[in-house]
Design an enzyme around this catalytic site. Structure first.
Site, PDB file in Angstrom:
ATOM      1  N   GLN A   1      49.335  43.751  35.656  1.00  0.00           N
ATOM      2  CA  GLN A   1      48.826  42.846  36.688  1.00  0.00           C
ATOM      3  C   GLN A   1      47.556  42.160  36.170  1.00  0.00           C
ATOM      4  O   GLN A   1      46.632  42.833  35.700  1.00  0.00           O
ATOM      5  CB  GLN A   1      48.510  43.623  37.968  1.00  0.00           C
ATOM      6  CG  GLN A   1      48.197  42.705  39.127  1.00  0.00           C
ATOM      7  CD  GLN A   1      47.789  43.454  40.389  1.00  0.00           C
ATOM      8  OE1 GLN A   1      46.787  44.148  40.383  1.00  0.00           O
ATOM      9  NE2 GLN A   1      48.526  43.272  41.464  1.00  0.00           N
TER      10      GLN A   1
ATOM     11  N   TYR B   1      41.900  37.857  48.082  1.00  0.00           N
ATOM     12  CA  TYR B   1      41.273  37.654  46.776  1.00  0.00           C
ATOM     13  C   TYR B   1      41.181  36.162  46.470  1.00  0.00           C
ATOM     14  O   TYR B   1      41.652  35.324  47.224  1.00  0.00           O
ATOM     15  CB  TYR B   1      42.054  38.404  45.691  1.00  0.00           C
ATOM     16  CG  TYR B   1      41.775  39.888  45.712  1.00  0.00           C
ATOM     17  CD1 TYR B   1      40.592  40.384  45.172  1.00  0.00           C
ATOM     18  CD2 TYR B   1      42.666  40.780  46.283  1.00  0.00           C
ATOM     19  CE1 TYR B   1      40.311  41.736  45.196  1.00  0.00           C
ATOM     20  CE2 TYR B   1      42.387  42.143  46.316  1.00  0.00           C
ATOM     21  CZ  TYR B   1      41.211  42.614  45.772  1.00  0.00           C
ATOM     22  OH  TYR B   1      40.925  43.951  45.799  1.00  0.00           O
TER      23      TYR B   1
ATOM     24  N   GLY C   1      52.057  53.737  46.337  1.00  0.00           N
ATOM     25  CA  GLY C   1      50.737  53.730  45.720  1.00  0.00           C
ATOM     26  C   GLY C   1      50.124  55.110  45.742  1.00  0.00           C
ATOM     27  O   GLY C   1      50.391  55.973  44.910  1.00  0.00           O
TER      28      GLY C   1
ATOM     29  N   CYS D   1      50.260  62.403  50.958  1.00  0.00           N
ATOM     30  CA  CYS D   1      49.031  61.603  51.027  1.00  0.00           C
ATOM     31  C   CYS D   1      48.659  61.438  52.487  1.00  0.00           C
ATOM     32  O   CYS D   1      49.506  61.128  53.321  1.00  0.00           O
ATOM     33  CB  CYS D   1      49.283  60.232  50.387  1.00  0.00           C
ATOM     34  SG  CYS D   1      48.001  59.017  50.764  1.00  0.00           S
TER      35      CYS D   1
ATOM     36  N   CYS E   1      41.906  61.347  43.656  1.00  0.00           N
ATOM     37  CA  CYS E   1      42.562  61.797  44.880  1.00  0.00           C
ATOM     38  C   CYS E   1      41.849  63.022  45.442  1.00  0.00           C
ATOM     39  O   CYS E   1      41.597  63.980  44.721  1.00  0.00           O
ATOM     40  CB  CYS E   1      44.032  62.121  44.593  1.00  0.00           C
ATOM     41  SG  CYS E   1      44.915  62.633  46.079  1.00  0.00           S
TER      42      CYS E   1
HETATM   43  C1  LIG Z   1      42.548  52.931  44.599  1.00  0.00           C
HETATM   44  C2  LIG Z   1      43.359  51.708  44.905  1.00  0.00           C
HETATM   45  C3  LIG Z   1      43.242  50.614  44.087  1.00  0.00           C
HETATM   46  C4  LIG Z   1      44.045  49.494  44.304  1.00  0.00           C
HETATM   47  N1  LIG Z   1      43.993  48.478  43.400  1.00  0.00           N
HETATM   48  C5  LIG Z   1      44.887  47.475  43.493  1.00  0.00           C
HETATM   49  C6  LIG Z   1      45.003  46.517  42.448  1.00  0.00           C
HETATM   50  O1  LIG Z   1      44.348  46.616  41.394  1.00  0.00           O
HETATM   51  N2  LIG Z   1      45.865  45.491  42.638  1.00  0.00           N
HETATM   52  C7  LIG Z   1      46.637  45.379  43.763  1.00  0.00           C
HETATM   53  O2  LIG Z   1      47.408  44.430  43.872  1.00  0.00           O
HETATM   54  N3  LIG Z   1      46.583  46.304  44.744  1.00  0.00           N
HETATM   55  C8  LIG Z   1      45.750  47.350  44.626  1.00  0.00           C
HETATM   56  N4  LIG Z   1      45.737  48.337  45.593  1.00  0.00           N
HETATM   57  C9  LIG Z   1      46.711  48.297  46.705  1.00  0.00           C
HETATM   58  C10 LIG Z   1      47.943  49.146  46.360  1.00  0.00           C
HETATM   59  O3  LIG Z   1      48.681  48.496  45.353  1.00  0.00           O
HETATM   60  C11 LIG Z   1      48.873  49.391  47.575  1.00  0.00           C
HETATM   61  O4  LIG Z   1      49.363  48.173  48.032  1.00  0.00           O
HETATM   62  C12 LIG Z   1      48.190  50.136  48.710  1.00  0.00           C
HETATM   63  O5  LIG Z   1      47.610  51.335  48.253  1.00  0.00           O
HETATM   64  C13 LIG Z   1      49.178  50.471  49.834  1.00  0.00           C
HETATM   65  O6  LIG Z   1      50.254  51.219  49.379  1.00  0.00           O
HETATM   66  P1  LIG Z   1      50.339  52.807  49.659  1.00  0.00           P
HETATM   67  O7  LIG Z   1      50.240  53.003  51.148  1.00  0.00           O
HETATM   68  O8  LIG Z   1      51.684  53.221  49.118  1.00  0.00           O
HETATM   69  O9  LIG Z   1      49.211  53.447  48.947  1.00  0.00           O
HETATM   70  C14 LIG Z   1      44.941  49.454  45.400  1.00  0.00           C
HETATM   71  C15 LIG Z   1      45.006  50.559  46.248  1.00  0.00           C
HETATM   72  C16 LIG Z   1      44.240  51.689  46.010  1.00  0.00           C
HETATM   73  C17 LIG Z   1      44.381  52.890  46.916  1.00  0.00           C
END
Ligand SMILES: Cc1cc2nc3c(=O)[nH]c(=O)nc-3n(C[C@H](O)[C@H](O)[C@H](O)COP(=O)(O)O)c2cc1C
Length: 700
Positions: A104, A198, A356, A380, A410
């Site tokens: 990315q 962003y 994620g 989680c 975590c």
């Molecule tokens: C620690 C952390 C860092 C993240 N960094 C990015 C990133 O660099 N780019 C991005 O598009 N999304 C980023 N996200 C969003 C995640 O890709 C994801 O969409 C979000 O955690 C929700 O999904 P989940 O409920 O499965 O965790 C980040 C999320 C977390 C928790």
């Protein structure tokens, strides 16, 4: 495996790239293979992070973002091919396991730029922005589509103007950086991001883009930057090199620092669903091959980073809707659950499931699903306590401590992103360990110690394990916390530790252990005010010992107090919150997504909140407050105290002349340790980390 999950394990394609199953590990900062600081290059230990996950049945990996340009000085990543070198073997290993990997690449944050307090004064007087030394932060980081846009984390800080010359430079850099990624061996790239507010998203949305050049005005103009990027990448890397876009379907935003909550009727200031239907067509037409979707902006951050208050699968229906407007595959993200994702994929409503934080928490999640070991998955709980622990204070800045800036770790699994710091091998000299207290701290200590080969006895004075976490998990929206309790109990049972329930320890020497670990927790703090004995504790309320009436006043607007108010509002009651500071949920280490969602939910449910207010007295039917506006009397039928905890001191020893407990280090021939709240009241994060690190220490 239950056949209902089978749709998750069918192949699919992005462009010409075939991916073995529908599980996508979402990008998360902290899982980056290339650091933003070009010179430092490879993130230490990240190879181990991926080695833990590469054989765990994940189809597509998208590591955390690579910014085009370093934050300090002006170093373009594409001009430093050496930073890609250390990533190459890891990419190869991922390929050998049969998975695919996209990198990315990020245009940056614009007004969403995280602003550590230490930098705020310098930025405010524009010292850092104006200075010409290469050691100061680059102007790119302080620029947004409009000049003088307020920074999300501190609206007093205004952004600079992102000129059209800067856009051309960025478009070129995207092409070159994508080429470096391709040369490093990745299967595609993802552009970050018309997503989450962003920089590219700020260009895309009307409330943050008032330009009158070719990049402002109509929707096509506002998407021009994002479209030019994909065209450039295709030109440089070839038409069949896949380019994904991180995409927020809707912004869910009411205004600057104002988000909408699920179910709310509101006027969208960002991207509405109607606009999104057109936008995704324009973006597909420009060349994007995949849309990695959710919702939100930094003004409504909790849609993209859903906390415990967000419903499970929070973004799924919006992603399903937007798929109807593109011929390209879509991924959905945000507390997505296997059953719902599998059903959606089976019906062709989405193409793949984004995961994620669950993969930070338990790297083997997908394997356990495949092997019908679902109850072994560590769930989680969406706390963000170690993966994204930055609080935003009602738009008045942040609590970010740059010395402890951590991401992508975590709370529940300290091993994650510490793979080179900790060890897992059997203890060199196994010991006899007695753990007193069966709360999370005690259970974590016992589990870790037993796994490392120690002989462990755990003593719990009551008839239930889990301690105060039972009350913390009691609220109706905490289904994952309840699952976590079950997980801990099962894991403890399997660990080999011997558990003695209903066993109170008063004489430490009788334990005859080499090591004694006190993990006896804390007691709710009382209020010393006239009539305060009429109040009940948060713990008694959550434990079901007392019922709350229709008009409950909660004293203490921290996390627990506000969660109780939300729970009561969900029950149709009329709570009010009293908080002595100027912020609700203002504590350090709580993620802004969690704190703002809770505040917005209290707003939505019209819960009165009294800030900078102290309770002076509690009467039979009211609470008397001292507020900046004078004395206020709130009628009430129940008062709940949520003002923190004090450590349990039963083994803490005598006080020294400064009033501090002189904790004994030994009892007879045994060493004595304190873990968790009985040492110092903290959070789930501090309790688990302490337990984990103690076992590391005593196992060498
Ligand atoms: C620690 C952390 C860092 C993240 N960094 C990015 C990133 O660099 N780019 C991005 O598009 N999304 C980023 N996200 C969003 C995640 O890709 C994801 O969409 C979000 O955690 C929700 O999904 P989940 O409920 O499965 O965790 C980040 C999320 C977390 C928790």
């Amino acid at each position: 495996m239950d056949p209902k999950y089978e749709p998750l394990f069918t192949p699919w394609k992005v462009g010409n790239v075939e991916i073995k199953n529908r599980i996508v590990m979402l990008p998360m900062e902290g899982t980056n293979m290339i650091q933003w600081e070009a010179k430092t290059g490879f993130v230490k230990g990240i190879g181990e992070f991926y080695r833990d996950r590469k054989d765990q049945n994940i189809g597509l990996f998208i590591p955390g973002l690579i910014p085009l340009i370093s934050i300090v000085g002006e170093k373009w990543v594409y001009q430093h091919p050496e930073v890609f070198e250390p990533a190459k073997p890891v990419i190869r290993e991922i390929h050998e396991s049969g998975a695919k990997i996209f990198f990315q690449i990020s245009a940056g944050s614009g007004r969403s730029m995280l602003l550590p307090p230490i930098l705020r004064p310098f930025v405010k007087n524009r010292f850092l922005k104006k200075a010409s030394s290469p050691l100061v932060m680059t102007k790119w980081w302080w620029s947004a589509p409009d000049p003088d846009e307020p920074n999300v984390w501190d609206p007093d800080v205004k952004m600079d103007y992102f000129t059209s010359e800067m856009i051309s430079r960025f478009v070129y850099a995207f092409g070159q950086t994508a080429l470096r990624c391709k040369e490093a061996g990745v299967d595609g790239v993802e552009i970050h991001a018309v997503h989450e507010g962003y920089l590219l998203d700020q260009f895309a949305m009307l409330y943050t883009n008032h330009r009158d050049d070719a990049y402002g005005g109509t929707l096509s103009n506002r998407l021009r930057f994002a479209c030019e990027i994909v065209r450039e990448i295709k030109k440089v890397c070839g038409e069949d090199f896949p380019v994904s876009l991180r995409y927020s379907v809707c912004s869910k935003t009411r205004g600057f620092n104002e988000g909408a909550v699920p179910g709310e009727e509101y006027t969208e200031v960002g991207r509405s669903m109607e606009e999104s239907e057109q936008a995704i067509r324009i973006l597909e037409e420009a060349g994007y091959d995949l849309f990695n979707c959710d919702n939100g902006t930094y003004d409504a951050w909790y849609w993209a980073h859903p906390p415990v208050y967000a419903p499970l699968n929070i973004n799924l229906s919006d992603v399903e809707h937007i798929k109807k407007f593109t011929t390209k595959p879509v991924v959905a993200a945000g507390r997505l659950q296997f059953s719902e994702a599998a059903e959606s994929i089976a019906h062709g409503r989405i193409d793949a499931m984004g995961l994620g934080r669950q993969l930070l928490c338990d790297p083997e999640t997908v394997t356990k699903l495949l092997e019908d070991r679902m109850d072994e998955i560590r769930p989680c709980i969406s706390c963000h306590g170690a993966c994204l622990p930055f609080n935003g204070l009602n738009g008045k800045g942040t609590d970010i401590d740059p010395m402890h800036l951590e991401m992508g770790r975590c709370v529940l699994n300290p091993w994650t992103n510490n793979e080179t710091k900790y060890r897992k091998d059997p203890a060199r000299h196994p010991k006899k360990i007695a753990v007193i207290g069966g709360g999370i701290g005690g259970m974590e200590t016992a589990i870790q110690a037993a796994i490392r080969g120690h002989q462990v006895d755990l003593y719990e004075k009551s008839d239930r394990l889990g301690g105060v976490f039972n009350e913390a998990a009691a609220m109706s929206f905490k289904e994952k916390d309840k699952e976590l309790l079950l997980w801990y109990r099962q894991k403890l049972e399997q660990s080999g530790a011997v558990v003695h329930m209903n066993t109170e320890i008063t004489d430490l020497e009788s334990l005859q252990a080499d090591i004694i670990v006190a993990a006896t927790g804390a007691h709710p703090r009382k209020l010393r005010r006239p009539g305060a004995e009429r109040a009940v504790t948060a713990q008694d309320f959550l434990g079901g010992k007392v019922q709350a009436g229709d008009h409950t006043v909660i004293i203490g607007g921290g996390l627990t107090g506000c969660e109780i108010a939300y729970e009561l509002a969900l029950q149709g009651k009329h709570p009010a919150v009293v908080e002595m500071t100027g912020f609700l949920v203002g504590a350090r280490g709580i993620c802004m997504a969690n704190s703002t969602m809770l505040r917005e939910l209290l707003r939505y449910h019209k819960v009165p909140t009294y800030l900078n207010a102290t309770a002076e007295s509690v009467t039979e039917d009211s609470v008397v407050l001292k507020t900046p506006e004078g004395t206020v009397t709130i009628p009430t039928d129940t008062v709940i105290l949520s003002v923190g905890y004090t450590p349990d001191r039963q083994f803490a020893g005598e006080k020294d002349k400064n009033g501090k407990h002189r904790k004994p280090r030994t009892v007879g021939s045994a060493k004595l340790y304190f873990v968790g709240d009985c040492d110092q009241v903290g959070s789930l994060k501090t309790v688990i980390k302490q337990a984990y690190e103690l076992v590391q220490e005593i196992s060498y």
